[in-house]
Scaffold this active site. Structure first.
Site, mmCIF file in Angstrom:
data_model
loop_
_atom_site.group_PDB
_atom_site.id
_atom_site.type_symbol
_atom_site.label_atom_id
_atom_site.label_comp_id
_atom_site.label_asym_id
_atom_site.label_seq_id
_atom_site.Cartn_x
_atom_site.Cartn_y
_atom_site.Cartn_z
ATOM 1 N N GLY A 250 6.352 -44.677 21.928
ATOM 2 C CA GLY A 250 4.904 -44.521 21.853
ATOM 3 C C GLY A 250 4.359 -43.123 21.851
ATOM 4 N N GLU A 284 12.432 -45.736 24.091
ATOM 5 C CA GLU A 284 12.687 -46.119 22.692
ATOM 6 C C GLU A 284 11.808 -45.283 21.760
ATOM 7 O OE1 GLU A 284 11.450 -50.187 22.878
ATOM 8 O OE2 GLU A 284 13.183 -50.846 24.031
ATOM 9 N N GLY A 286 10.455 -43.306 18.589
ATOM 10 C CA GLY A 286 10.661 -43.313 17.142
ATOM 11 C C GLY A 286 9.932 -42.133 16.531
ATOM 12 N N ARG A 287 8.606 -42.291 16.449
ATOM 13 C CA ARG A 287 7.756 -41.296 15.794
ATOM 14 C C ARG A 287 7.962 -39.876 16.330
ATOM 15 N NH1 ARG A 287 2.817 -42.674 13.595
ATOM 16 N NH2 ARG A 287 2.901 -44.614 14.785
ATOM 17 N N ARG A 324 0.736 -45.472 5.528
ATOM 18 C CA ARG A 324 -0.057 -45.208 6.728
ATOM 19 C C ARG A 324 -1.537 -44.894 6.451
ATOM 20 N NH1 ARG A 324 0.563 -41.547 9.837
ATOM 21 N NH2 ARG A 324 0.192 -42.669 11.765
ATOM 22 N N CYS A 354 -3.189 -49.535 -7.932
ATOM 23 C CA CYS A 354 -4.467 -50.153 -8.299
ATOM 24 C C CYS A 354 -5.163 -50.752 -7.090
ATOM 25 C CB CYS A 354 -4.235 -51.229 -9.346
ATOM 26 S SG CYS A 354 -3.669 -50.540 -10.873
ATOM 27 N N GLU A 355 -5.524 -49.929 -6.161
ATOM 28 C CA GLU A 355 -6.277 -50.327 -4.968
ATOM 29 C C GLU A 355 -7.144 -49.126 -4.613
ATOM 30 O OE1 GLU A 355 -5.812 -53.186 -2.943
ATOM 31 O OE2 GLU A 355 -4.126 -53.985 -4.088
ATOM 32 N N TYR A 383 7.612 -44.108 9.890
ATOM 33 C CA TYR A 383 6.794 -45.164 9.287
ATOM 34 C C TYR A 383 6.352 -44.767 7.874
ATOM 35 C CZ TYR A 383 6.998 -46.408 14.174
ATOM 36 O OH TYR A 383 7.476 -46.698 15.433
HETATM 37 C C1 LIG Z 1 9.172 -52.213 21.238
HETATM 38 C C2 LIG Z 1 8.982 -50.907 20.574
HETATM 39 N N1 LIG Z 1 9.710 -49.865 20.986
HETATM 40 C C3 LIG Z 1 9.596 -48.641 20.413
HETATM 41 C C4 LIG Z 1 8.719 -48.412 19.384
HETATM 42 C C5 LIG Z 1 8.637 -47.042 18.794
HETATM 43 O O1 LIG Z 1 7.398 -46.493 18.969
HETATM 44 P P1 LIG Z 1 7.115 -44.985 18.561
HETATM 45 O O2 LIG Z 1 7.597 -44.792 17.178
HETATM 46 O O3 LIG Z 1 5.651 -44.839 18.686
HETATM 47 O O4 LIG Z 1 7.850 -44.125 19.549
HETATM 48 C C6 LIG Z 1 7.926 -49.474 18.913
HETATM 49 C C7 LIG Z 1 6.938 -49.254 17.848
HETATM 50 O O5 LIG Z 1 5.810 -49.603 17.944
HETATM 51 C C8 LIG Z 1 8.067 -50.751 19.514
HETATM 52 O O6 LIG Z 1 7.349 -51.801 19.096
#
Ligand SMILES: Cc1ncc(COP(=O)(O)O)c(C=O)c1O
Length: 424
Positions: A250, A284, A286-287, A324, A354-355, A383
């Site tokens: 997050g 966890e 990601g971004r 996004r 085409c949007e 993403y």
């Molecule tokens: C359960 C869960 N973990 C981890 C993430 C990764 O989130 P982020 O990319 O914001 O760190 C997400 C994405 O929404 C998620 O749904």
């Protein structure tokens, strides 16, 4: 300097001119810096200091094999959101013991495949899902490792489409149901509860809701220990010894230069909240790892007047390649790869789809653009390619990884034959 910077007026990635990559591979093309990936991973990992912890990179942000492998080589575990992301993780070399299986809708077929794998945990999203996991594990004569994802009813204050922590969101198990499960789960031999899990959303731009949800997890851990103590005195279910807490992902990144919580502030907020439990922390992200590592390079294919103040610049990349902006009205910085002389002009940068929603960037002041120029759509590592589609039969774009001054194609551009291979 690692990542994307300007040398002699032209944008480079770890020293490699983006124009050289575009020349060789065509556009649109995603370009990633391996150095940035490593630096972002190590910054988060290092911020935990000596507190036991593990990063499980969220593959949903970007699951291109070479990206996943790069993170595995750094010591990351994986967070997979479907059986196919689990398969991807295994192809990237992650062992099943290093994969957590998250996701709000795990189908019966996915669970049948996942339970026997002996994953680090299946992060369960409902009482019904827990029963389905249990039934499969019991049938196979095994014990499934599970984490309970609690819905903390906390507002992540992110975009509503990527906020997941409120009661009205589809994610997680209501707190009271988690409490009730604590009382019985120890007597269900096909289940081993290894963690309490929370994830309140993505692109969270303040540590406050993240700290609050971590504190709620810590409170639940304390409640579970009380339940254990009471049951030890009576003849209730067996004790449950949690192995870790999973605080999800997050952490947001700055797409527009605004100040964001630093990695140190983020990790300190989590540590302060859950240190009293004495448990290791899993996150966890990601971004925060992959977002800044990637740029989408596109070409201007048309220019035309928009109004008295601005022009349309039509790019060869749009919502098919990077969803996004259309999906969340998300902001990405855009800049010409090479700067032309002349005063800044206002552009509405749009895609070819085409949007009318296919706007990459609104009202941007840029040095003059001409048809054929390259533009860099920044912070597109997360993403971006993961959400790309074939809408309007756009092929999935090529992806390139720059590592140590060398670049290589890590996913070739899709062809029309690739696209139609499954059709008859
Ligand atoms: C359960 C869960 N973990 C981890 C993430 C990764 O989130 P982020 O990319 O914001 O760190 C997400 C994405 O929404 C998620 O749904």
């Amino acid at each position: 300097m690692i990542g994307f910077s300007r040398a002699d007026q032209t944008l480079v990635c770890d020293g490699v001119p983006l124009s050289a990559i575009a020349e060789a591979e065509g556009t649109p093309v995603y370009v990633y810096s391996a150095a940035v990936l490593r630096e972002r991973y190590r910054a988060i990992d290092g911020a935990f200091g000596r507190h036991p912890h593990r990063l499980h990179y969220a593959l949903k942000a970007n699951s291109t094999l070479a990206v996943a492998r790069t993170l595995r080589e750094l010591g990351s575990g994986a967070d997979a959101n479907s059986i196919w992301e689990i398969e991807l993780a295994r192809k990237a070399g992650f062992s099943t013991a290093d994969i957590v299986f998250t996701g709000v809708g795990k189908s019966p077929a996915e669970l049948e495949c996942a339970v026997p794998l002996g994953l680090k945990a299946i992060n369960v999203e409902s009482v019904g899902e827990l029963a389905r996991v249990e039934e499969i594990a019991a049938r196979l004569g095994m014990t499934a490792r599970v984490a309970l994802r609690v819905n903390p009813d906390i507002d992540a204050k992110s975009h509503p489409h990527i906020s997941t922590g409120l009661k009205i969101n589809k994610f997680g198990i209501p707190i009271d149901e988690v409490r009730a499960l604590f009382k019985t789960i120890g007597s269900r031999p096909a289940l081993k509860l290894v963690a309490v899990h929370v994830h309140i959303g993505s692109q969270v731009t303040s540590t406050e809701p993240l700290a609050r949800s971590a504190a709620l997890v810590a409170d639940l851990v304390a409640e579970l220990r009380d339940v254990n103590a009471r049951q030890a005195r009576g003849a209730g279910a067996g004790p449950v010894a949690l192995e870790y807490v999973d605080l999800g992902g997050g952490l947001g990144i700055s797409y527009d230069g605004r100040t964001m919580p630093t990695v140190a502030e983020y990790v300190t907020a989590l540590l302060n909240a859950v240190a009293p439990t004495g448990l290791p922390i899993v996150i966890e992200p990601g971004r925060a790892i992959v977002g800044p590592s990637g740029t989408l390079v596109a070409r201007v294919i048309d220019l035309k007047p928009r109004n008295a103040d601005s022009q349309f610049a039509v790019l060869d990349a749009g919502m098919a390649e990077l969803m996004r902006p259309a999906l969340y009205n998300a902001y990405h910085a855009v800049e010409p790869v090479s700067l032309r002389a002349g005063s800044e002009t206002q552009y509405e940068l749009v895609g070819p789809i085409c949007e009318s929603a296919d706007v990459v960037a609104r009202d941007r002041l840029l040095t003059p653009l001409e048809v054929g120029d390259l533009v860099a759509i920044r912070d597109a590592g997360a993403y971006g390619s993961a959400m790309a589609s074939n809408y309007n039969r756009h092929p999935l774009p090529a992806e390139v990884l720059v590592d140590n001054g060398q670049w290589r194609v890590i996913r070739r551009r899709q062809t029309i034959d690739d696209m139609t291979a499954l059709e008859s």
